[in-house]
Design a protein around this motif. Structure first.
Motif, short mmCIF file in Angstrom:
data_model
loop_
_atom_site.label_atom_id
_atom_site.label_comp_id
_atom_site.label_asym_id
_atom_site.label_seq_id
_atom_site.Cartn_x
_atom_site.Cartn_y
_atom_site.Cartn_z
N PRO A 1 0.81 -1.22 0.00
CA PRO A 1 0.00 0.00 0.00
C PRO A 1 0.84 1.26 0.00
O PRO A 1 2.01 1.26 0.42
CB PRO A 1 -0.79 -0.11 1.30
CG PRO A 1 0.12 -0.88 2.21
CD PRO A 1 0.83 -1.87 1.33
N VAL A 2 0.27 2.33 -0.49
CA VAL A 2 0.79 3.68 -0.31
C VAL A 2 -0.21 4.42 0.57
O VAL A 2 -1.29 3.91 0.86
CB VAL A 2 1.00 4.41 -1.66
CG1 VAL A 2 1.98 3.66 -2.54
CG2 VAL A 2 -0.34 4.61 -2.38
N THR B 1 1.06 5.20 -7.12
CA THR B 1 -0.22 4.55 -6.84
C THR B 1 -0.02 3.19 -6.19
O THR B 1 1.08 2.63 -6.21
CB THR B 1 -1.03 4.36 -8.14
OG1 THR B 1 -0.31 3.46 -9.01
CG2 THR B 1 -1.26 5.68 -8.86
N ASP B 2 -1.11 2.66 -5.64
CA ASP B 2 -1.09 1.28 -5.15
C ASP B 2 -1.66 0.36 -6.23
O ASP B 2 -1.93 0.78 -7.36
CB ASP B 2 -1.86 1.16 -3.83
CG ASP B 2 -3.34 1.52 -3.97
OD1 ASP B 2 -3.86 1.57 -5.11
OD2 ASP B 2 -3.98 1.77 -2.93
N GLN B 3 -1.87 -0.91 -5.90
CA GLN B 3 -2.30 -1.88 -6.89
C GLN B 3 -3.75 -1.67 -7.35
O GLN B 3 -4.16 -2.22 -8.37
CB GLN B 3 -2.13 -3.30 -6.37
CG GLN B 3 -2.87 -3.60 -5.08
CD GLN B 3 -2.56 -4.99 -4.58
OE1 GLN B 3 -2.65 -5.96 -5.32
NE2 GLN B 3 -2.18 -5.11 -3.32
N THR B 4 -4.50 -0.84 -6.63
CA THR B 4 -5.87 -0.53 -7.05
C THR B 4 -5.93 0.74 -7.89
O THR B 4 -7.00 1.13 -8.32
CB THR B 4 -6.79 -0.37 -5.83
OG1 THR B 4 -6.44 0.83 -5.11
CG2 THR B 4 -6.70 -1.56 -4.90
N GLY B 5 -4.79 1.38 -8.09
CA GLY B 5 -4.75 2.62 -8.86
C GLY B 5 -4.96 3.87 -8.04
O GLY B 5 -5.05 4.97 -8.59
N ASN C 1 6.22 4.27 0.50
CA ASN C 1 6.73 2.95 0.91
C ASN C 1 6.55 2.75 2.42
O ASN C 1 7.50 2.45 3.13
CB ASN C 1 8.21 2.83 0.54
CG ASN C 1 8.72 1.41 0.57
OD1 ASN C 1 7.97 0.46 0.30
ND2 ASN C 1 10.00 1.24 0.90
N PRO C 2 5.32 2.90 2.92
CA PRO C 2 5.12 2.89 4.38
C PRO C 2 5.42 1.55 5.04
O PRO C 2 5.84 1.51 6.19
CB PRO C 2 3.65 3.27 4.54
CG PRO C 2 3.01 2.88 3.24
CD PRO C 2 4.05 3.14 2.20
N LEU C 3 5.21 0.43 4.32
CA LEU C 3 5.41 -0.89 4.91
C LEU C 3 6.63 -1.60 4.32
O LEU C 3 6.79 -2.81 4.51
CB LEU C 3 4.17 -1.77 4.71
CG LEU C 3 2.85 -1.24 5.24
CD1 LEU C 3 1.76 -2.28 5.06
CD2 LEU C 3 2.97 -0.82 6.69
N VAL C 4 7.44 -0.88 3.60
CA VAL C 4 8.64 -1.43 2.96
C VAL C 4 8.30 -2.46 1.90
O VAL C 4 9.11 -3.36 1.61
CB VAL C 4 9.63 -2.05 3.98
CG1 VAL C 4 11.06 -1.85 3.49
CG2 VAL C 4 9.47 -1.44 5.34
N ASN C 5 7.14 -2.37 1.32
CA ASN C 5 6.76 -3.34 0.28
C ASN C 5 6.01 -2.66 -0.86
O ASN C 5 5.20 -3.28 -1.54
CB ASN C 5 5.91 -4.46 0.87
CG ASN C 5 4.61 -3.96 1.48
OD1 ASN C 5 4.35 -2.75 1.51
ND2 ASN C 5 3.78 -4.88 1.97
N ALA C 6 6.29 -1.38 -1.08
CA ALA C 6 5.62 -0.66 -2.17
C ALA C 6 6.67 -0.20 -3.19
O ALA C 6 7.17 -1.00 -3.97
CB ALA C 6 4.79 0.50 -1.62
N TRP C 7 7.04 1.07 -3.17
CA TRP C 7 7.92 1.61 -4.20
C TRP C 7 9.36 1.75 -3.71
O TRP C 7 9.64 2.53 -2.80
CB TRP C 7 7.40 2.98 -4.66
CG TRP C 7 6.13 2.90 -5.44
CD1 TRP C 7 4.86 3.06 -4.95
CD2 TRP C 7 6.00 2.66 -6.83
NE1 TRP C 7 3.94 2.93 -5.97
CE2 TRP C 7 4.61 2.68 -7.15
CE3 TRP C 7 6.92 2.43 -7.87
CZ2 TRP C 7 4.12 2.48 -8.42
CZ3 TRP C 7 6.43 2.23 -9.15
CH2 TRP C 7 5.05 2.26 -9.42
N TYR C 8 10.26 0.99 -4.33
CA TYR C 8 11.68 1.16 -4.07
C TYR C 8 12.48 0.44 -5.15
O TYR C 8 11.95 -0.41 -5.88
CB TYR C 8 12.08 0.64 -2.68
CG TYR C 8 11.86 -0.83 -2.43
CD1 TYR C 8 12.86 -1.77 -2.76
CD2 TYR C 8 10.70 -1.31 -1.86
CE1 TYR C 8 12.68 -3.12 -2.52
CE2 TYR C 8 10.50 -2.66 -1.61
CZ TYR C 8 11.50 -3.57 -1.95
OH TYR C 8 11.32 -4.91 -1.71
N ALA C 9 13.74 0.80 -5.25
CA ALA C 9 14.67 0.16 -6.19
C ALA C 9 15.60 -0.75 -5.40
O ALA C 9 15.83 -0.55 -4.22
CB ALA C 9 15.47 1.20 -6.96
#
Length: 339
Positions: A53-54, A106-110, A262-270
């Motif tokens: 999630p974002v 965005t998250d997976q729901t857009g 990247n609040p839960l460390v599982n969204a946006w990162y390289a």
């Protein structure tokens, strides 16, 4: 929806905690390193979405002023935080314009990252946890702020973010040696729920050459790179008159961008390591304008006193804030870009 998100938040936190064996996970603003400047180099970056999630609900920001603060410094930071709102009037390029790049994620729901607003302040001028804070004791600072009677902050796990700002005389674990700020999650054993929070420290007296860049320069590092303002090797002037506070402004923006994306460390990162992710602001350290690189901040504006800035805020304020990675342009970008 909120209860599902809270359960998911809690589950992910436990998974992260067990996988790291209680190690302290850091998502940090670190001193500028030329090797991490990817401005104009999209082929070098593989920023990926990892299905987490974002912060897509309107973000309520709660500030905890820890220690003894100069009221004028507080006013500068408060005006910066109030400048994030799209309803705040400021000329282009503005802080609100800068946040629009963050909102592209965005998250997976857009659902896009949402708006952010300053929603409460707490003054811990008695140093409730002392003058040395570890990442664990900082969570007790938040606990004190939400449980102090009668003027406490709300415990908002649905869409709250807590920002701990420490004064000049407070030492924080790894401050100066490794980080200028970080974002993290509270342990459910401390608050009963997990909430995202960020920390940034005043750097005017502690390691200003790192955390107040480009208004200060590290000792024993030779001459500063050529200044955008006058072409010489003199340091850039701080637009609000204090290198420590003006340096904090950019670090605060950095951490808010990353805790939102990247609040839960599982969204946006390289990168391949979620324990030490390279997040959307990490990709653009030291980049404040077009042409940045090699210690050169890029093309920025100057005020009537010759101080550097790249964003306008409320009440006529001016700020210098680093760029973030734009997922559509696939490069570092800010509203003051010349191209």
């Amino acid at each position: 929806m909120d209860s599902k998100f809270h359960f998911f938040h809690y589950l992910q936190f436990l998974l992260l905690l067990s996988s790291s064996c209680f190690s302290l996970v850091s998502f940090s603003w670190i001193p500028y390193n030329e090797n991490k400047n990817y401005e104009g180099s999209s082929d070098l970056v593989n920023l990926e979405y990892h299905m987490g999630p974002v912060l897509s609900s309107p973000i309520k920001l709660y500030v905890i002023w820890y220690g003894q603060w100069n009221p004028s410094h507080q006013a500068t930071i408060r005006d910066f935080l109030n400048s994030f709102s799209s309803s705040s009037y400021a000329p282009h390029p503005s802080v609100a314009d800068w946040w629009r790049t963050v909102r592209l994620y965005t998250d997976q729901t857009g659902q896009n990252i949402s708006t952010i607003s300053l929603s409460g302040e707490f003054f811990d001028f008695k140093y409730s946890q002392g003058k040395y804070l570890s990442r664990l004791s900082m969570q007790y600072v938040i606990k004190n702020a939400v449980r102090s009677y009668p003027k406490s902050l709300p415990l908002n796990y649905r869409n709250g973010v807590y920002l701990v700002l420490t004064s000049y005389d407070v030492q924080v674990q790894e401050f100066c040696r490794a980080v200028c700020g970080f974002h993290y999650l509270t342990f459910p054993s401390i608050l009963g729920v997990t909430v995202p929070y960020a920390w940034v420290g005043y750097s005017g007296k502690q390691c200003p050459g790192f955390c107040a860049y480009p208004f200060a320069w590290p000792k024993n590092s030779g001459k500063p790179p050529p200044s955008t303002i006058n072409g010489g090797n003199s340091l850039m002037g701080a637009p609000n008159g204090d290198p420590g506070v003006d340096g904090m402004i950019s670090v605060i923006a950095h951490e808010l961008a990353e805790v939102s994306s990247n609040p839960l460390v599982n969204a946006w990162y390289a990168g391949d390591d979620p324990i030490a992710p390279t997040e959307i602001a990490d990709l653009c350290l030291g980049v404040y304008g077009t042409g940045a690189g090699g210690g050169f901040v890029g093309q920025v504006y100057k005020d009537s006193w010759g101080n550097g800035f790249n964003l306008h805020g409320v009440k006529g304020r001016k700020f210098l804030v680093q760029w973030v990675w734009n997922p559509l342009r696939r490069r570092c970008f800010g509203p003051n870009a010349m191209d």
